[in-house]
Structure formats: structure tokens, C-alpha cells
Design a protein around this motif. Structure first.
Motif, PDB file in Angstrom:
ATOM      1  N   ARG A  89       0.843  -1.192   0.000  1.00 17.05           N
ATOM      2  CA  ARG A  89       0.000   0.000   0.000  1.00 17.05           C
ATOM      3  C   ARG A  89       0.876   1.238   0.000  1.00 17.05           C
ATOM      4  O   ARG A  89       2.092   1.156   0.127  1.00 17.05           O
ATOM      5  N   HIS A  90       0.240   2.397  -0.163  1.00 19.15           N
ATOM      6  CA  HIS A  90       0.949   3.669  -0.165  1.00 19.15           C
ATOM      7  C   HIS A  90       0.709   4.402   1.143  1.00 19.15           C
ATOM      8  O   HIS A  90      -0.314   4.216   1.800  1.00 19.15           O
ATOM      9  N   ALA A  91       1.673   5.234   1.527  1.00 19.95           N
ATOM     10  CA  ALA A  91       1.543   6.049   2.733  1.00 19.95           C
ATOM     11  C   ALA A  91       2.194   7.396   2.476  1.00 19.95           C
ATOM     12  O   ALA A  91       2.942   7.569   1.515  1.00 19.95           O
ATOM     13  N   ARG A  92       1.890   8.353   3.304  1.00 16.32           N
ATOM     14  CA  ARG A  92       2.506   9.668   3.168  1.00 16.32           C
ATOM     15  C   ARG A  92       4.006   9.552   3.452  1.00 16.32           C
ATOM     16  O   ARG A  92       4.415   8.859   4.393  1.00 16.32           O
ATOM     17  N   PRO A  93       4.842  10.238   2.668  1.00 20.42           N
ATOM     18  CA  PRO A  93       6.292  10.145   2.875  1.00 20.42           C
ATOM     19  C   PRO A  93       6.747  10.901   4.117  1.00 20.42           C
ATOM     20  O   PRO A  93       6.631  12.121   4.184  1.00 20.42           O
ATOM     21  N   ILE A  94       7.251  10.187   5.103  1.00 16.10           N
ATOM     22  CA  ILE A  94       7.718  10.812   6.345  1.00 16.10           C
ATOM     23  C   ILE A  94       9.109  10.314   6.734  1.00 16.10           C
ATOM     24  O   ILE A  94      10.035  11.102   6.934  1.00 16.10           O
ATOM     25  N   VAL A  95       9.266   8.997   6.823  1.00 16.59           N
ATOM     26  CA  VAL A  95      10.525   8.430   7.312  1.00 16.59           C
ATOM     27  C   VAL A  95      11.691   8.785   6.388  1.00 16.59           C
ATOM     28  O   VAL A  95      12.740   9.251   6.845  1.00 16.59           O
ATOM     29  N   GLN A  96      11.518   8.556   5.087  1.00 16.77           N
ATOM     30  CA  GLN A  96      12.611   8.851   4.156  1.00 16.77           C
ATOM     31  C   GLN A  96      12.990  10.330   4.154  1.00 16.77           C
ATOM     32  O   GLN A  96      14.184  10.661   4.203  1.00 16.77           O
ATOM     33  N   PRO A  97      12.023  11.260   4.103  1.00 15.17           N
ATOM     34  CA  PRO A  97      12.400  12.678   4.151  1.00 15.17           C
ATOM     35  C   PRO A  97      13.121  13.074   5.432  1.00 15.17           C
ATOM     36  O   PRO A  97      14.058  13.883   5.382  1.00 15.17           O
ATOM     37  N   VAL A  98      12.708  12.519   6.566  1.00 17.21           N
ATOM     38  CA  VAL A  98      13.399  12.824   7.822  1.00 17.21           C
ATOM     39  C   VAL A  98      14.845  12.341   7.742  1.00 17.21           C
ATOM     40  O   VAL A  98      15.781  13.050   8.124  1.00 17.21           O
ATOM     41  N   ALA A  99      15.034  11.122   7.218  1.00 16.73           N
ATOM     42  CA  ALA A  99      16.379  10.572   7.094  1.00 16.73           C
ATOM     43  C   ALA A  99      17.228  11.410   6.140  1.00 16.73           C
ATOM     44  O   ALA A  99      18.404  11.704   6.418  1.00 16.73           O
ATOM     45  N   LEU A 100      16.649  11.821   5.020  1.00 19.71           N
ATOM     46  CA  LEU A 100      17.379  12.651   4.061  1.00 19.71           C
ATOM     47  C   LEU A 100      17.698  14.024   4.646  1.00 19.71           C
ATOM     48  O   LEU A 100      18.762  14.589   4.392  1.00 19.71           O
ATOM     49  N   GLY A 101      16.757  14.565   5.426  1.00 22.95           N
ATOM     50  CA  GLY A 101      17.001  15.848   6.075  1.00 22.95           C
ATOM     51  C   GLY A 101      18.159  15.774   7.041  1.00 22.95           C
ATOM     52  O   GLY A 101      19.021  16.658   7.074  1.00 22.95           O
ATOM     53  N   LEU A 102      18.202  14.704   7.827  1.00 23.00           N
ATOM     54  CA  LEU A 102      19.304  14.517   8.775  1.00 23.00           C
ATOM     55  C   LEU A 102      20.625  14.288   8.055  1.00 23.00           C
ATOM     56  O   LEU A 102      21.677  14.765   8.507  1.00 23.00           O
ATOM     57  N   LEU A 103      20.566  13.579   6.922  1.00 27.20           N
ATOM     58  CA  LEU A 103      21.773  13.373   6.124  1.00 27.20           C
ATOM     59  C   LEU A 103      22.291  14.712   5.601  1.00 27.20           C
ATOM     60  O   LEU A 103      23.501  14.981   5.638  1.00 27.20           O
TER      61      LEU A 103
END
Length: 218
Positions: free
Chosen positions: A76-90
Motif C-alpha cells: 500500500r501507499h503512505a505519506r512520505p515521512i521516514v525517508q524525508p526525515v532521514a534525508l534531512g538529517l543526512l
């Protein structure tokens, strides 16, 4: 992610006109606000107007979308949260390492200090709020309204326009940061098909840099 949102030709032309006008006004406000003397009370007013310009321009241009991401199970699809947080921290990590190097180069350090002085000679909580609101408004406009106003190579052109808008500040380090951040959030916009991912990346990055940069460049 697959996209099912389309616009008529008349709506697309209208979007382009509104986006072009908003871009010019926003760039001018950005340049004027960041070229004020630190401590000038007009900084608050102009930066609030800047956020309002990006937001109102987006609303008038047409709808924007939050976007979607695949879940771990891919069922299923979900709102993007985990990946953007990880990219932001990177991004925070990369820019922090860069700041340590910049601190050793007086010319570049002075450019960073010119921006940080607006926080040093103002109310930090207010500047933090302004930073938060402007970061969200920038992403809604540049990765929302402006991105949707482009026919092809949206990542490239949206990054270029974002960088050119920052040229009005005449600050080399801000221009460089806009180019790098713009590319990152532009790619996230392409992957997710919406502005939520870019907004999260921008907020994580900008709020972290606001508090980390003064320590790193000193």
C-alpha cells in the motif's frame, strides 16, 4: 509514484503566469530582507511578507499535492515521512561537515556570518518561527506550484529557479546552499509526486542549521 492529477491548458497557462509573477516578487523581498542591517526591525516584516508571497502565489496558481511513498511491505501507499526525515538529517550532517571547513576560510565564513547575524541581533524564537514558516512556504511554492508549472526536466529547472531567486541576496554561501538543497528536495518531489517530503527535508535541515551553524563556524 504514479500521478493522476492533470490540468487543462488554460489552467496550466494561468499557473505559469502566477508563478512567474510570484517568483519575481519573492526574489525581490528575499534580497531586500537579507541585505538589511542585522537588528533592523523591518527584517521581521519583510520575511513574513516573503512567506505570505510564496503561500498566496501557490494558492492562486492552483492545487498542490502532498505525495505518496511505498510502505516497507510495498502492499500500500503512505505519506512520505521516514525517508524525508532521514534525508534531512543526512543533509544536516553533510552541511555541518562543510561548515567546519568553511570556518577555516575567512571569506566564506564572513558570508555565513552575514546570514547568522540576523539571528544573533534579533529574537531567536521569532527567527526560528520565521525560518520554519518560510521553509514550508518555499517548498509549497518551488516544489509545488513552480514544479507543476514545468513541462519537462522539472528537477533541473525548479532547482535553477530556486537558486536564481537566492542570487538576489548576493550571498555566495546561500546561493550554494540553495543549489544543493534545491536538488535534494527536487528529487524527493519527483519520487513522491508531492510537497510533503520536500517540506520535511527543508524543515529538518533549516531548523538544525539555525542552531548548529553558529557553533560550527565559531
Amino acid at each position: 509514484m504514479p500521478r493522476d492529477h492533470v490540468e487543462t491548458e488554460s489552467a496550466f497557462r494561468r499557473r505559469r503566469i502566477v508563478v512567474g509573477f510570484t517568483l519575481l516578487v519573492g526574489a525581490a523581498l528575499l534580497g531586500v530582507s537579507l541585505n538589511l542591517e542585522p537588528g533592523d526591525d523591518r527584517f521581521y516584516v519583510l520575511t513574513v511578507l516573503l512567506a505570505a508571497t510564496w503561500a498566496v502565489g501557490t494558492l492562486v496558481a492552483g492545487p498542490v499535492h502532498l505525495g505518496w511513498a511505498h510502505t516497507r511491505s510495498a502492499t500500500r501507499h503512505a505519506r512520505p515521512i521516514v525517508q524525508p526525515v532521514a534525508l534531512g538529517l543526512l543533509a544536516v550532517g553533510v552541511f555541518s561537515a562543510g561548515a567546519v571547513i568553511v570556518a577555516q576560510v575567512p571569506l566564506l565564513r564572513d558570508q555565513v556570518d552575514e546570514v547568522l547575524d540576523h539571528a544573533r541581533f534579533a529574537s531567536l524564537p521569532v527567527v526560528a518561527l520565521i525560518t520554519l514558516v518560510n521553509g514550508l512556504a518555499e517548498e509549497v511554492f518551488f516544489r509545488g506550484a513552480l514544479y507543476a508549472a514545468l513541462r519537462s526536466r522539472q528537477v533541473l529547472w525548479s532547482t535553477l529557479f530556486y537558486t536564481l531567486a537566492t542570487v538576489a541576496t548576493a550571498n555566495v554561501m546561500l546561493i550554494f546552499a540553495a543549489a544543493v538543497l534545491g536538488l535534494l528536495v527536487g528529487l524527493q518531489r519527483r519520487v513522491t509526486g508531492g510537497v510533503l517530503g520536500p517540506m520535511i527535508i527543508h524543515v529538518v535541515w533549516s531548523m538544525s542549521m539555525l542552531f548548529l551553524l553558529p557553533v560550527l563556524v565559531s
